[in-house]
Write a protein that holds these residues in place. Sequence first.
Motif, mmCIF file in Angstrom:
data_model
loop_
_atom_site.group_PDB
_atom_site.id
_atom_site.type_symbol
_atom_site.label_atom_id
_atom_site.label_comp_id
_atom_site.label_asym_id
_atom_site.label_seq_id
_atom_site.Cartn_x
_atom_site.Cartn_y
_atom_site.Cartn_z
ATOM 1 N N LYS A 1 0.868 -1.188 0.000
ATOM 2 C CA LYS A 1 0.000 0.000 0.000
ATOM 3 C C LYS A 1 0.903 1.236 0.000
ATOM 4 O O LYS A 1 1.817 1.318 0.819
ATOM 5 C CB LYS A 1 -0.907 0.002 1.230
ATOM 6 C CG LYS A 1 -1.840 -1.213 1.281
ATOM 7 C CD LYS A 1 -2.762 -1.170 2.466
ATOM 8 C CE LYS A 1 -2.039 -1.389 3.768
ATOM 9 N NZ LYS A 1 -2.938 -1.515 4.927
ATOM 10 N N GLN A 2 0.615 2.153 -0.916
ATOM 11 C CA GLN A 2 1.473 3.334 -1.028
ATOM 12 C C GLN A 2 0.701 4.611 -0.685
ATOM 13 O O GLN A 2 -0.405 4.818 -1.167
ATOM 14 C CB GLN A 2 1.999 3.473 -2.456
ATOM 15 C CG GLN A 2 2.844 2.287 -2.913
ATOM 16 C CD GLN A 2 3.029 2.301 -4.416
ATOM 17 O OE1 GLN A 2 3.805 3.089 -4.917
ATOM 18 N NE2 GLN A 2 2.310 1.456 -5.116
ATOM 19 N N GLY A 3 1.289 5.433 0.134
ATOM 20 C CA GLY A 3 0.709 6.737 0.446
ATOM 21 C C GLY A 3 1.711 7.819 0.079
ATOM 22 O O GLY A 3 2.930 7.620 0.184
ATOM 23 N N TYR A 4 1.191 8.950 -0.358
ATOM 24 C CA TYR A 4 2.064 10.019 -0.837
ATOM 25 C C TYR A 4 1.731 11.325 -0.119
ATOM 26 O O TYR A 4 0.555 11.621 0.132
ATOM 27 C CB TYR A 4 1.861 10.248 -2.333
ATOM 28 C CG TYR A 4 2.073 9.022 -3.192
ATOM 29 C CD1 TYR A 4 3.320 8.750 -3.747
ATOM 30 C CD2 TYR A 4 1.022 8.144 -3.444
ATOM 31 C CE1 TYR A 4 3.508 7.634 -4.537
ATOM 32 C CE2 TYR A 4 1.206 7.020 -4.232
ATOM 33 C CZ TYR A 4 2.449 6.771 -4.781
ATOM 34 O OH TYR A 4 2.639 5.669 -5.559
ATOM 35 N N ALA A 5 2.765 12.106 0.163
ATOM 36 C CA ALA A 5 2.544 13.455 0.718
ATOM 37 C C ALA A 5 3.707 14.340 0.287
ATOM 38 O O ALA A 5 4.805 13.843 0.010
ATOM 39 C CB ALA A 5 2.447 13.407 2.237
ATOM 40 N N SER A 6 3.452 15.620 0.210
ATOM 41 C CA SER A 6 4.542 16.541 -0.119
ATOM 42 C C SER A 6 4.364 17.858 0.617
ATOM 43 O O SER A 6 3.256 18.202 1.045
ATOM 44 C CB SER A 6 4.609 16.779 -1.632
ATOM 45 O OG SER A 6 3.494 17.527 -2.049
ATOM 46 N N LYS B 1 1.726 11.729 7.389
ATOM 47 C CA LYS B 1 0.535 11.783 6.523
ATOM 48 C C LYS B 1 0.599 10.710 5.446
ATOM 49 O O LYS B 1 -0.402 10.052 5.141
ATOM 50 C CB LYS B 1 0.441 13.163 5.853
ATOM 51 C CG LYS B 1 -0.302 14.191 6.661
ATOM 52 C CD LYS B 1 -0.486 15.451 5.838
ATOM 53 C CE LYS B 1 -1.043 16.581 6.686
ATOM 54 N NZ LYS B 1 -0.986 17.866 6.012
ATOM 55 N N ALA B 2 1.788 10.546 4.855
ATOM 56 C CA ALA B 2 1.932 9.527 3.805
ATOM 57 C C ALA B 2 1.673 8.137 4.381
ATOM 58 O O ALA B 2 1.021 7.296 3.745
ATOM 59 C CB ALA B 2 3.332 9.607 3.205
ATOM 60 N N ILE B 3 2.168 7.908 5.584
ATOM 61 C CA ILE B 3 1.950 6.598 6.232
ATOM 62 C C ILE B 3 0.468 6.401 6.529
ATOM 63 O O ILE B 3 -0.107 5.325 6.283
ATOM 64 C CB ILE B 3 2.805 6.499 7.521
ATOM 65 C CG1 ILE B 3 4.289 6.386 7.142
ATOM 66 C CG2 ILE B 3 2.366 5.322 8.378
ATOM 67 C CD1 ILE B 3 5.245 6.494 8.305
ATOM 68 N N THR C 1 -2.872 11.118 -2.413
ATOM 69 C CA THR C 1 -1.777 12.012 -2.037
ATOM 70 C C THR C 1 -2.292 13.305 -1.432
ATOM 71 O O THR C 1 -3.389 13.768 -1.744
ATOM 72 C CB THR C 1 -0.896 12.319 -3.274
ATOM 73 O OG1 THR C 1 0.175 13.165 -2.891
ATOM 74 C CG2 THR C 1 -1.673 13.008 -4.371
ATOM 75 N N THR C 2 -1.488 13.854 -0.557
ATOM 76 C CA THR C 2 -1.809 15.151 0.020
ATOM 77 C C THR C 2 -0.577 16.044 -0.096
ATOM 78 O O THR C 2 0.550 15.568 -0.019
ATOM 79 C CB THR C 2 -2.250 15.010 1.489
ATOM 80 O OG1 THR C 2 -2.458 16.299 2.035
ATOM 81 C CG2 THR C 2 -1.210 14.308 2.327
ATOM 82 N N SER C 3 -0.782 17.331 -0.320
ATOM 83 C CA SER C 3 0.374 18.219 -0.437
ATOM 84 C C SER C 3 0.067 19.574 0.180
ATOM 85 O O SER C 3 -1.089 20.012 0.217
ATOM 86 C CB SER C 3 0.772 18.390 -1.903
ATOM 87 O OG SER C 3 -0.258 19.024 -2.614
ATOM 88 N N THR C 4 1.109 20.221 0.661
ATOM 89 C CA THR C 4 0.983 21.599 1.142
ATOM 90 C C THR C 4 2.041 22.444 0.449
ATOM 91 O O THR C 4 3.117 21.955 0.106
ATOM 92 C CB THR C 4 1.178 21.701 2.669
ATOM 93 O OG1 THR C 4 2.490 21.238 2.995
ATOM 94 C CG2 THR C 4 0.164 20.873 3.419
#
Lengths: 445, 480
Positions: free
Chosen positions: A62-67, A82-84, B43-46
């Motif tokens: 399972k992959q989660g993404y955040a930036s 957040k990605a986790i 996905t989430t981004s700021t």
Amino acid sequence: MIDKSRIEEAMQTAIDHSTADQTEVLANNRSMALTRFSNNYIHQNVAETNMSLSVRAVIDKKQGYASTNRLDKDSIKEMVDKAIEIAEHRPPDPDFISLPKPRPIVQRDMVSDTTVDYTPKQRASAIQRLLNVVAPRNFTAARAFSTGYTTFGVANSLGVNAVETISEADLKTVVMSPTSSAFGSAVAVDVSNIDIEKIALEAEETTLRGQNPVGLKPGTYTVILSPNAVADMVSFMAFAGFGALSLQEGRSFMKDKFGQQIMSQNISIWDDAYDPNTIGFTFDFEGVPKEKVVFIENGTAKGVCYDSYTAKKEGKKSTGHALPAPNPYGPLPLNLIMSPGDSSLEQMVKTSERAILVSRFHYTNLEDPIRTVLTGMTRDGTFLIEDGEIKMPVKNLRFTQSIVEALSKVELVSMDRELREGMLGASYIPWLKISEFNFTGATQF
Amino acid sequence: MKDLTSLALDVAKTYGATYADIRVIDEEHESIAIKNGRVEEATTSTNYGFGIRVIADGSWGFASSFLVEKAEIKRVARLAVEIAKASAMIKKENVVLSPILPVQDTYKTYVEIDPFKVSLEDKLALLLRAEETVRKTPGVSISHASMNISREKKVFASLEGSYIEQEITESGAAVDATAIKGSDIQERSYPNSHGGDVATAGFEFIQGLKLDENAGRVAGEAVALLSAKQCPSGEFTVILDASQLALQVHESCGHPVELDRVLGMEASYAGTSFLTLDKLNKFQYGSPIVNINADATIPGALGTFGYDDEGVPAQRFDIIKDGRFVGYLTNRETAPVIGGQSNGSARADGWGRIPLIRMANINLLPGDSSLEKMISEVKDGLYLATNRSWSIDDKRLNFQFATQIGWEIKNGKLGAMVKNPNYTGITPEFWNSCDAIAGKDEWRVWGLPNCGKGEPTQLMHVAHGAAPARFRNVKVGVGR
């Protein structure tokens, strides 16, 4: 410029904090300035500095993404959390196997301090030199001159760790008379290698020659396409069919064609980030070194490019063409190169009884991705050739044409090639003479 | 925040700025996409930063940074002035801004259900229901459903004394079905192609789209298109659905009335405009039933805001009145050229870009017909729906659009489905051939989240109100 060590430290902070099975971090630090001119004066002049981090957390397929672009340690940790959290709450992807393991990367030297340190005054002075060429004829010039750098890094919990910087100077201009226009451009790592006067003089000459165009009836013509026009066409084709995802989803024109001749024998197209004539990062957005991939060899369909996800689906190795995950496009080539021929623009013109010379396409768009049907307009200098000579400028025409079909009717390829921008980065492209190109409409100028 | 914005303006003034503004923007974005049964994207981004725009020595300068802290604000303010002084090395005349009253105000999108408070599970469940319906339709090759939500908190402050805080929330979603057989690829989308429909609204907008209830229909149509006949070639009476008309308005009316484009400021990129200054109030752009306005105040529309990025209030005004061209989109710099004041059309794509003249909500106003009536009056024509591809020349005259689907109209009735339709024309000829527009009941606003302009490229979120309309003698089936 932000230090390489600062970028590596930010990426490591994310990896160290992560409790995911696997973690990948991308860093992008960009500082670009752009001076825009029109009507022979500077009307916009901007600068931007940014750095962002993106993380991919993998937990049991399972992959989660955040930036984020907040780079204090707490914000980086919050991004990882957040990605986790996203990964934990989504269903697994059975086709995902692993992030890539490290492979040795040979980096190119693509940084010029002259470009990095170029000032707003220097850009204005350069534009003034361009205007000095075209203004005496009462022509106007427009477009932009940008200078700056991008530092890009990838690290993952399996040991991938790569950071590379490219500086880039990019000059583009359109020189205009009341009834004609011409385009000129150059892109270089070192701003000193951009010959502004040469660009201005060539654009001035085409503008002069293109004045008072006459209307021409649309129809099927032999065409001589500039590297600008060919780069536009080829990059749309690459977008539609040179990536493994489009092939696996059955929407690539390469499907069931490998080993078959689908274009003229004088057409070969490949991707190679290490070619000295191109500018590009030497590793992809998963930190995999970029390999040379041949798509078309002497007109025959040979292969597509892969990222780790599409490669593993076919039991293959990534060719180093991943885009930033997640994305709907899959792997794509960003350093396209076409083989040279033995002809020249002069010879193409001389051998044409009746043809249209196209300096540039405008607002191209695919109507059918498998048949690669592209439509668009000509722009900035369209000329009718008769009896081996450029006879007259013509008003702009609309074309509606399959790219693959056009590339199967290539009569001549130039020896000289130019680095030209398309929708997929900069491509190194020759002039082409193509028979039976379909112009389906005309406009009023 | 006021201490930071004041610092920026003070430093700019100290170094020689005669005008300065700062925008500090904090963005949050969430994207989810399901493809062929697997989560393609979650996905989430700021994104946080500021941009300072100044006039010094009579020219513009702009600089921006992601480090929202005092030392960086000082550096960037000084750099913006340095850039403006470099601009002044090649200027024609000093920049003069149309006057504005300083404003202290706040604006916030009305949201019933905060989309950022809806759980990921609930969002995935909504999308999976729609995507599964598509996936399970026999003959579908690619099933796709997606959702995008975003929130922009923006502070604008200027040397003239304005201080405006805005919070704009957007929500949108789509479901798409692709059917492939050999070299034939057909796609159908709901509620629209290219990312669906988006609004300045909360999660209630996404729920209201009812993706799952429409997924089966578009999936069936995508498969049916594989065996449909090719769209005929020739001149026909054409009825366009409202979503395709939205893009037609965008490309052939919205962009040509941007005054910066008309004045040549976009000449070398996407081009100029055939709607030159001499045509204002004189040119018959369309038939007398064609009325197009700009309205940044429509509740919930994607181009709706409180103030533009120069601090000018959102407005409503006419662009085409009874077919005649009567108004441009302007900003504070260009409005004086036509003797007016800014109509609030300057917007920027985030903190790192300068405001350009951008569409807000540009709307084809409803007529007095209906889709049913328009069809009943056509002997031999086509009904075309949902955009597939678009292209227009660099003066916005010659356009060509492809749509996902079409139907023949024979003797006043909708007939057989046709595939690969496209149509082409010259903008004023096309709009002057408009002889019927459906009424209020069939009018709605379509959000378009991907309008590109400028260098560096900026993407703007705009919208277009439209109802189905009919056009005579349209060239269809180009290049077949």
